[in-house]
Design an enzyme around this catalytic site. Structure first.
Site, PDB file in Angstrom:
ATOM      1  N   PRO A  52      41.299  39.059  47.215  1.00 18.49           N
ATOM      2  CA  PRO A  52      39.966  38.727  47.683  1.00 18.49           C
ATOM      3  C   PRO A  52      38.903  39.034  46.627  1.00 18.49           C
ATOM      4  O   PRO A  52      38.753  40.171  46.199  1.00 18.49           O
ATOM      5  CB  PRO A  52      39.786  39.621  48.920  1.00 18.49           C
ATOM      6  CG  PRO A  52      41.162  39.985  49.326  1.00 18.49           C
ATOM      7  CD  PRO A  52      41.949  40.050  48.072  1.00 18.49           C
ATOM      8  N   GLU A  53      38.210  37.997  46.190  1.00 17.56           N
ATOM      9  CA  GLU A  53      37.084  38.139  45.279  1.00 17.56           C
ATOM     10  C   GLU A  53      35.820  37.763  46.056  1.00 17.56           C
ATOM     11  O   GLU A  53      35.854  37.691  47.277  1.00 17.56           O
ATOM     12  CB  GLU A  53      37.305  37.259  44.037  1.00 17.56           C
ATOM     13  CG  GLU A  53      38.657  37.549  43.370  1.00 17.56           C
ATOM     14  CD  GLU A  53      38.975  36.665  42.184  1.00 17.56           C
ATOM     15  OE1 GLU A  53      38.044  36.169  41.537  1.00 17.56           O
ATOM     16  OE2 GLU A  53      40.171  36.454  41.906  1.00 17.56           O
ATOM     17  N   LYS A  81      32.815  42.702  45.728  1.00 16.07           N
ATOM     18  CA  LYS A  81      34.003  42.528  46.569  1.00 16.07           C
ATOM     19  C   LYS A  81      34.057  43.547  47.704  1.00 16.07           C
ATOM     20  O   LYS A  81      35.074  43.652  48.387  1.00 16.07           O
ATOM     21  CB  LYS A  81      35.272  42.658  45.713  1.00 16.07           C
ATOM     22  CG  LYS A  81      35.341  41.698  44.532  1.00 16.07           C
ATOM     23  CD  LYS A  81      36.477  42.061  43.588  1.00 16.07           C
ATOM     24  CE  LYS A  81      36.375  41.243  42.298  1.00 16.07           C
ATOM     25  NZ  LYS A  81      37.329  41.727  41.257  1.00 16.07           N
ATOM     26  N   ARG A  93      50.179  45.841  50.469  1.00 21.10           N
ATOM     27  CA  ARG A  93      50.432  46.759  49.362  1.00 21.10           C
ATOM     28  C   ARG A  93      49.634  48.059  49.451  1.00 21.10           C
ATOM     29  O   ARG A  93      49.776  48.935  48.589  1.00 21.10           O
ATOM     30  CB  ARG A  93      50.152  46.042  48.037  1.00 21.10           C
ATOM     31  CG  ARG A  93      51.194  44.965  47.791  1.00 21.10           C
ATOM     32  CD  ARG A  93      50.881  44.155  46.571  1.00 21.10           C
ATOM     33  NE  ARG A  93      50.937  44.962  45.368  1.00 21.10           N
ATOM     34  CZ  ARG A  93      50.648  44.491  44.159  1.00 21.10           C
ATOM     35  NH1 ARG A  93      50.261  43.246  44.024  1.00 21.10           N
ATOM     36  NH2 ARG A  93      50.744  45.244  43.122  1.00 21.10           N
ATOM     37  N   ARG A 104      46.208  40.926  32.453  1.00 23.97           N
ATOM     38  CA  ARG A 104      46.290  40.039  33.614  1.00 23.97           C
ATOM     39  C   ARG A 104      46.968  38.728  33.250  1.00 23.97           C
ATOM     40  O   ARG A 104      46.814  38.240  32.133  1.00 23.97           O
ATOM     41  CB  ARG A 104      44.884  39.672  34.124  1.00 23.97           C
ATOM     42  CG  ARG A 104      44.012  40.842  34.436  1.00 23.97           C
ATOM     43  CD  ARG A 104      44.236  41.351  35.848  1.00 23.97           C
ATOM     44  NE  ARG A 104      43.411  42.513  36.101  1.00 23.97           N
ATOM     45  CZ  ARG A 104      43.822  43.748  35.852  1.00 23.97           C
ATOM     46  NH1 ARG A 104      45.011  43.988  35.354  1.00 23.97           N
ATOM     47  NH2 ARG A 104      43.023  44.761  36.101  1.00 23.97           N
TER      48      ARG A 104
END
Length: 300
Positions: free
Chosen positions: A2-3, A58, A125, A278
DNA sequence: CACTTGACCTGTCCGC
DNA sequence: TGCGGACAGGTCAAGT
């Protein structure tokens, strides 16, 4: 992951669904996800009424009517899903299966309202968290205190964003976009998408970027975030909105998760490389390291 | 001080 | 079919 567009989509959903609800009960599985003093929860969360929702970068806020707020970070796999009887029995939308199956083993916090409806915090997670703060305390959360400007705010100018990026002169531009103290709300998806749109290689050092390139980059960041908001965000694996529904931006993505597919601008193959630790998706033709390539308007 | 890398987690996918 | 390992990425701590 989620950004900004995903968190904002969740916020808007919650704003429709939980305003004026009164918290009756809270349960959680791991103190790391819900690291709150039990006495504070009893005194300031139970019995409180939801007054408003908010977002910074965020980070999501559920503001209560007693000058306390729940501060929520979904990190990678967090979900906030609201369910009442009408959603459970009457819905008819594609997310029914998720709605029907909650809570499940990824549900780590459950907030029950006085009317029996529930807000589930799921997080496969367990990187994310929900924490109760008094409103004045929120400003002293380091992440919040140091956060850069909101890219979609009318108060945020291109010049301000460009100046903040320039301060990170020796960093790579992708690492800079991911730095929440430079600009708020951008994560891996929208960093890749906006860098492609601006024709900038993610490993370019900031000091090598021309003003015109930074100006284009800022414009593309705003456009890509707006487009994603319009599509309800990106669902790669986990993300859903407050009604348990997926977002569709991924269908419109130009590079993210498109490795092996043709670039929508030049047909060259999109490749995946590693930048700033990334996974990073680029078109090596449209985004050269030299930075001399002229980018024409894409129809992406 | 500026910048990069590793830890936190667990589900999924790949190669053997 | 099972198993080990790589991988996914937001943020903070630790390292260079």
């Amino acid at each position: 992951m989620p950004e900004l567009p995903e968190v904002e989509t969740v916020r808007r959903g919650l704003d429709d669904l939980i305003i004026d609800k009164v918290v009756a009960q809270v349960s959680f599985t791991h103190a790391k996800q819900f690291p709150n003093d039990p006495q504070a929860v009893k005194n300031f969360l139970i019995g409180a009424r939801v007054r408003a929702t908010g977002r910074r970068g965020k980070v999501l806020f559920i503001h209560l009517d007693n000058d306390y707020s729940l501060v929520i970070h979904l990190k990678m796999t967090g979900q906030l899903v609201y369910i009442d009887d009408s959603a459970r029995w009457g819905g008819g939308h594609p997310s029914d299966s998720l709605v029907q199956s909650l809570p499940d083993k990824s549900t780590h916090v459950t907030i029950t309202f006085r009317d029996g409806s529930r807000l589930y915090y799921n997080d496969q997670r367990r990187f994310g968290w929900i924490k109760l703060y008094s409103d004045p305390e929120i400003q002293s959360i380091p992440l919040i205190a140091g956060m850069g400007p909101e890219p979609l705010s009318k108060l945020t100018t291109a010049e301000d964003v460009m100046q903040r990026i320039r301060r990170k002169k020796n960093s790579g531009i992708k690492a800079t976009l991911l730095d929440q103290s430079v600009i708020a709300g951008i994560g891996n998806i929208y960093a890749d998408e906006s860098l492609w749109a601006a024709g900038i290689h993610p490993e370019r050092r900031v000091f090598t970027l021309k003003d015109a390139e930074l100006k284009t980059l800022h414009k593309e960041i705003v456009q890509v975030l707006r487009l994603s908001l319009d599509k309800g965000g990106s669902t790669d694996k986990n993300y859903v909105n407050a009604r348990g529904q997926r977002g569709s931006y991924i269908d419109f993505a130009r590079v993210f998760r498109r490795e092996g597919a043709p670039c929508k601008r030049c047909k060259n193959e999109i490749i995946k490389i590693r930048v700033a630790g990334r996974g990073t998706h680029i078109c090596a033709v449209c985004q050269p390291m030299s930075g001399t390539k002229r980018v024409r308007k894409g129809r992406g």
